[in-house]
Write a protein that holds these residues in place. Structure first.
Motif, mmCIF file in Angstrom:
data_model
loop_
_atom_site.group_PDB
_atom_site.id
_atom_site.type_symbol
_atom_site.label_atom_id
_atom_site.label_comp_id
_atom_site.label_asym_id
_atom_site.label_seq_id
_atom_site.Cartn_x
_atom_site.Cartn_y
_atom_site.Cartn_z
ATOM 1 N N ASN A 61 -50.966 -12.349 7.106
ATOM 2 C CA ASN A 61 -52.006 -13.210 7.673
ATOM 3 C C ASN A 61 -52.977 -13.677 6.596
ATOM 4 O O ASN A 61 -53.358 -14.856 6.554
ATOM 5 N N GLU A 62 -53.388 -12.755 5.720
ATOM 6 C CA GLU A 62 -54.312 -13.111 4.649
ATOM 7 C C GLU A 62 -53.712 -14.191 3.747
ATOM 8 O O GLU A 62 -54.384 -15.168 3.382
ATOM 9 N N ARG A 63 -52.428 -14.034 3.407
ATOM 10 C CA ARG A 63 -51.794 -14.995 2.497
ATOM 11 C C ARG A 63 -51.718 -16.384 3.114
ATOM 12 O O ARG A 63 -52.056 -17.380 2.458
ATOM 13 N N LEU A 64 -51.287 -16.469 4.377
ATOM 14 C CA LEU A 64 -51.166 -17.792 4.986
ATOM 15 C C LEU A 64 -52.538 -18.418 5.198
ATOM 16 O O LEU A 64 -52.704 -19.633 5.026
ATOM 17 N N ALA A 65 -53.535 -17.621 5.552
ATOM 18 C CA ALA A 65 -54.891 -18.176 5.693
ATOM 19 C C ALA A 65 -55.365 -18.764 4.369
ATOM 20 O O ALA A 65 -55.994 -19.836 4.345
ATOM 21 N N ALA A 66 -55.049 -18.086 3.253
ATOM 22 C CA ALA A 66 -55.453 -18.591 1.939
ATOM 23 C C ALA A 66 -54.713 -19.878 1.600
ATOM 24 O O ALA A 66 -55.303 -20.838 1.091
ATOM 25 N N VAL A 67 -53.415 -19.909 1.889
ATOM 26 C CA VAL A 67 -52.617 -21.114 1.608
ATOM 27 C C VAL A 67 -53.157 -22.318 2.377
ATOM 28 O O VAL A 67 -53.242 -23.438 1.846
ATOM 29 N N LEU A 68 -53.547 -22.076 3.619
ATOM 30 C CA LEU A 68 -54.001 -23.169 4.482
ATOM 31 C C LEU A 68 -55.496 -23.433 4.369
ATOM 32 O O LEU A 68 -56.003 -24.373 4.991
ATOM 33 N N GLY A 69 -56.209 -22.601 3.599
ATOM 34 C CA GLY A 69 -57.653 -22.745 3.531
ATOM 35 C C GLY A 69 -58.310 -22.483 4.868
ATOM 36 O O GLY A 69 -59.315 -23.113 5.227
ATOM 37 N N GLY A 70 -57.747 -21.528 5.621
ATOM 38 C CA GLY A 70 -58.198 -21.288 6.981
ATOM 39 C C GLY A 70 -59.065 -20.051 7.136
ATOM 40 O O GLY A 70 -59.347 -19.322 6.183
ATOM 41 N N ARG A 71 -59.489 -19.830 8.356
ATOM 42 C CA ARG A 71 -60.288 -18.660 8.720
ATOM 43 C C ARG A 71 -59.357 -17.520 9.113
ATOM 44 O O ARG A 71 -58.283 -17.758 9.666
ATOM 45 N N LEU A 72 -59.796 -16.289 8.847
ATOM 46 C CA LEU A 72 -59.007 -15.111 9.189
ATOM 47 C C LEU A 72 -59.866 -14.172 10.029
ATOM 48 O O LEU A 72 -60.918 -13.708 9.576
#
Length: 298
Positions: A34-45
């Motif tokens: 979850n952390e990795r995909l949030a970082a890739v997408l510039g999203g909130r976690l």
């Protein structure tokens, strides 16, 4: 006049463990995915604490879970949502399904249902079908019970579950049900046909809890604006039920990523019951968060 620029909505992801045991390495893997995909997408976690069964989720396990995740260094955005504090939201969604005539009570215990399935198998000479988790499909009589009997049993306070009338629910759909599976970069991989009928008349709530995992998770995902659900392959088939509930309730459909599971020496997925100290034992042995991240491929 300058052209208008339309910004894409920010991605929102959530890690949603249940504090009914200590976290194991499989939880660490899912949190890091979850952390990795949030970082890739510039999203909130977000961190969501799935504690609807308060008897199995004591405060000390919740505190240990939050401590372990903080040690791992995952930057969850505060505040954390506790499902047990939002049961009214789940009840409101249940009431909408009841108003559609899609919910009925069943009064059989788990042992009753197992015995019924075995009896049906003997009658037909064929094994009674199971759901994707291996439990027998509902074989009780709740859906066909006379209304006056239902009312009398409810008035008497009998323990019961509230189930989704799967056939009636599917009859309300206007198009085939699907979801979109994405890769580690959030890019669409494939459209997956959803087959919620494999689960039979699933439980939406119990008298003692007021909700179920299926109903709570789609409610909370919608209310938290979750756009991407990243979780293990053990929940792949359950997504069909979640997509059905989203369609019935008019809720948005997130994108999904179901990652591979960590397996134990016996080839089965890790569980809190037999790997309860896995995460903590490594910490206590002096393993650093950076070393654990590397061990898990991050």
């Amino acid at each position: 006049m300058a052209p208008a620029h339309h910004l894409e909505p920010q991605a929102v992801l959530r890690f949603a463990p249940s504090p009914n045991g200590y976290l194991h390495l499989g939880h660490a893997l899912s949190a890091l995915e979850n952390e990795r995909l949030a970082a890739v997408l510039g999203g909130r976690l977000l961190l969501r604490i799935e504690d609807i069964d308060r008897a199995r989720c004591p405060p000390h396990l919740e505190a240990a879970m939050i401590e372990d995740l903080a040690w791992l260094g995952i930057p969850f955005e505060p505040p954390h949502r506790r499902q047990s504090e939002h049961l009214a939201d789940h009840r409101a969604m249940l009431a909408r399904l009841q108003a559609m005539g899609l919910v009925y009570p069943s009064f059989e215990s788990r042992s009753d249902l197992k015995a019924l399935a075995e009896a049906r198998a003997r009658e037909t000479g064929r094994p009674w079908p199971n759901d994707p988790d291996g439990a027998p499909l509902y074989a009780g009589s709740g859906r066909a019970m006379p209304p006056e009997e239902v009312a009398a049993r409810l008035a008497a306070g009998e323990p019961h579950a509230l189930r989704l009338d799967m056939a009636a629910a599917l009859a309300r759909l206007d198009a085939p049900l699907t979801w979109t599976e994405v890769d580690a970069a959030g890019q669409p991989l494939r459209v997956v046909p959803a087959h919620p009928a494999r689960w039979g008349d699933v439980v939406l709530a119990r008298k003692d809890l007021g909700t179920s995992y299926h109903l709570a998770v789609v409610t909370d995902d919608a209310l938290q604006g979750v756009t991407h659900v990243v979780r293990g392959m053990d929940l792949f088939e359950a997504t069909a039920v979640h997509r059905l509930l989203q369609e019935l309730l008019g809720l948005p459909a997130p994108l999904y990523r179901h990652h591979d599971l960590l397996l134990g020496p016996d080839g089965r997925k890790l569980s809190k019951s037999d790997q309860a100290e896995g995460f903590r034992a490594l910490r206590e042995a002096g393993v650093t968060a950076a070393e654990l991240r590397r061990q898990l491929g991050f």
